[in-house]
Design a protein around this motif. Structure first.
Motif, short mmCIF file in Angstrom:
data_model
loop_
_atom_site.label_atom_id
_atom_site.label_comp_id
_atom_site.label_asym_id
_atom_site.label_seq_id
_atom_site.Cartn_x
_atom_site.Cartn_y
_atom_site.Cartn_z
N UNK A 21 0.86 -1.28 0.07
CA UNK A 21 -0.03 0.09 -0.04
C UNK A 21 1.01 1.18 -0.06
N UNK A 22 2.13 1.25 0.63
CA UNK A 22 2.87 2.43 0.52
C UNK A 22 3.47 2.66 -0.46
N UNK A 23 3.74 1.70 -1.57
CA UNK A 23 4.41 1.75 -2.76
C UNK A 23 3.35 1.81 -4.06
N UNK A 24 2.14 1.87 -3.65
CA UNK A 24 1.28 1.85 -4.84
C UNK A 24 0.26 3.31 -4.71
N UNK A 25 -0.53 3.49 -5.70
CA UNK A 25 -1.47 4.72 -5.91
C UNK A 25 -2.38 4.55 -4.65
N UNK A 26 -3.02 5.90 -4.55
CA UNK A 26 -3.90 6.06 -3.37
C UNK A 26 -5.12 5.22 -3.63
N UNK A 27 -5.71 5.16 -4.72
CA UNK A 27 -6.81 4.25 -4.90
C UNK A 27 -6.68 2.76 -4.43
N UNK A 28 -5.58 2.04 -5.02
CA UNK A 28 -5.21 0.98 -4.88
C UNK A 28 -4.60 0.66 -3.30
N UNK A 30 -5.94 2.51 -0.59
CA UNK A 30 -6.99 2.32 0.07
C UNK A 30 -7.65 1.11 0.27
N UNK A 31 -7.47 0.32 -0.97
CA UNK A 31 -8.49 -1.06 -1.21
C UNK A 31 -7.48 -2.15 -0.19
N UNK A 32 -6.16 -2.00 -0.43
CA UNK A 32 -5.48 -2.95 0.27
C UNK A 32 -5.47 -2.54 1.80
N UNK A 33 -5.61 -1.26 2.39
CA UNK A 33 -5.86 -1.12 3.72
C UNK A 33 -7.41 -1.76 4.20
N UNK A 34 -8.29 -1.48 3.32
CA UNK A 34 -9.41 -2.10 3.79
C UNK A 34 -9.36 -3.35 4.14
N UNK A 35 -8.59 -4.20 3.08
CA UNK A 35 -8.49 -5.75 3.48
C UNK A 35 -7.76 -6.04 4.58
N UNK A 36 -6.90 -5.21 4.93
CA UNK A 36 -6.20 -5.26 6.53
C UNK A 36 -7.29 -4.99 7.53
N UNK A 37 -8.12 -4.04 7.50
CA UNK A 37 -9.25 -3.62 8.45
C UNK A 37 -10.00 -4.93 8.52
N UNK A 38 -10.38 -5.39 7.41
CA UNK A 38 -11.57 -6.71 7.55
C UNK A 38 -10.70 -7.77 8.20
N UNK A 39 -9.35 -8.13 7.72
CA UNK A 39 -8.54 -9.26 8.43
C UNK A 39 -8.71 -9.03 10.05
N UNK A 40 -8.47 -8.07 10.48
CA UNK A 40 -8.28 -7.77 11.88
C UNK A 40 -9.44 -7.25 12.55
N UNK A 41 -10.56 -7.21 11.75
CA UNK A 41 -12.17 -6.78 12.48
C UNK A 41 -12.32 -7.88 13.84
N UNK A 42 -12.01 -9.32 13.61
CA UNK A 42 -12.36 -9.90 14.90
C UNK A 42 -11.53 -9.26 16.06
N UNK A 43 -10.24 -9.11 15.89
CA UNK A 43 -9.26 -8.44 17.00
C UNK A 43 -9.96 -7.30 17.71
N UNK A 44 -10.29 -6.47 16.74
CA UNK A 44 -11.01 -5.03 17.33
C UNK A 44 -12.34 -5.37 18.11
N UNK A 45 -12.99 -6.22 17.58
CA UNK A 45 -14.30 -6.60 18.25
C UNK A 45 -13.85 -7.31 19.65
N UNK A 46 -13.06 -8.13 19.67
CA UNK A 46 -12.61 -8.72 21.12
C UNK A 46 -12.08 -7.60 21.91
N UNK A 47 -11.34 -6.69 21.57
CA UNK A 47 -11.06 -5.46 22.46
C UNK A 47 -12.06 -4.79 22.94
N UNK A 48 -13.15 -4.62 22.13
CA UNK A 48 -14.45 -3.90 22.37
C UNK A 48 -14.99 -4.55 23.50
#
Length: 272
Positions: A21-28, A30-48
């Motif tokens: 994500x650091x080495x690509x254009x902003x649109x791509x 954002x998509x890569x970071x969204x994938x990371x968010x989805x991957x770690x969503x269970x972790x965030x819900x456990x913290x909540x």
């Protein structure tokens, strides 16, 4: 049979996506970071989930936790060498704690009362299990190393953790509401002054003597900054800085915010 991904696999995949994500254009990116968010969503819900049962709706906590996860994904830099989870969990917890600070208390009690309340919440389950009943104030005080008076104040604060609607009925057998009882503006103003004094008193008591004297001259004697300066032998600018520092200290006391590193009030003999 396909094995489940391990935490190491998840971490490696996360770092790979964020580096890309650091080495690509902003649109791509954002998509890569969204994938990371989805991957770690269970972790965030456990913290909540750890913060549930403290007077804030679980759905609100989950939304705040996911916001914290998004912030962590956007701010994390893979080149630091830290594991993403080690960075994300404190970030998510910090957002949840800020949410409680800003939205949890209907009326924010002094920091000591909040700390006693948290100690009671942690100690009470084990105490109730050992006693086989709800502990009294003395037993609770012994368990958390506080006085019975402090415990009663914390328990009272716990009961007032959430707002009560002014449309709520005063009792089951009347149509009158809490709002109907607040028709006397003079009485309301008097109550507000008493309430403010109760919350300010412990914080003011922790000020130094010359700081309390400045407050007395300003609000007790209603003197101007210039007149205060004449009383204590300081310029109007020095008095202005002293008052600003005192107000900041009181604000931090009442909002339970830690003072920034190296921050302290300006002493009367140091201003200039």
């Amino acid at each position: 049979m396909t094995s489940l991904p391990t935490s190491d696999d998840l971490e490696d995949r996360t770092l790979q996506l964020l580096r890309t994500a650091q080495a690509t254009d902003p649109a791509d990116a954002a998509e890569l970071r969204d994938r990371v968010v989805l991957m770690h969503r269970p972790m965030a819900l456990r913290v909540a989930h750890r913060f549930e049962g403290r007077g804030v709706e679980a759905d609100d906590l989950r939304q705040v936790a996911l916001l914290g996860l998004v912030l962590a994904v956007n701010r994390f830099r893979p080149e630091t060498g830290y594991a993403f989870a080690a960075y994300a969990i404190p970030t998510i917890s910090g957002e949840l704690k800020r949410y409680f600070r800003d939205h949890g208390w209907a009326v924010r009690p002094p920091r000591a009362v909040q700390e006693t309340r948290l100690s009671l919440r942690a100690a009470r389950p084990g105490l109730e299990q050992r006693l086989g009943r709800a502990p009294d104030a003395g037993e609770s005080a012994a368990a958390v190393g506080r006085s019975a008076v402090a415990v009663r104040a914390a328990e009272d604060a716990d009961r007032h953790y959430r707002w009560v609607s002014l449309d709520a009925p005063v009792s089951d057998d009347t149509s009158g509401t809490l709002g109907d009882t607040l028709t006397d503006s003079a009485a309301v103003e008097a109550f507000n002054r008493v309430e403010l004094r109760i919350f300010l008193q412990p914080a003011v008591a922790r000020l130094e003597t010359h700081e309390r004297e400045i407050l007395r001259l300003r609000f007790g004697e209603n003197l101007t900054q210039r007149e205060i300066g004449q009383q204590i032998g300081a310029s109007q600018m020095q008095v202005s800085r002293l008052l600003a520092a005192i107000f900041e200290q009181l604000r931090r006391e009442l909002t339970a915010e830690p003072a920034p590193a190296g921050c302290r009030l300006i002493r009367a003999d140091e201003s200039g």
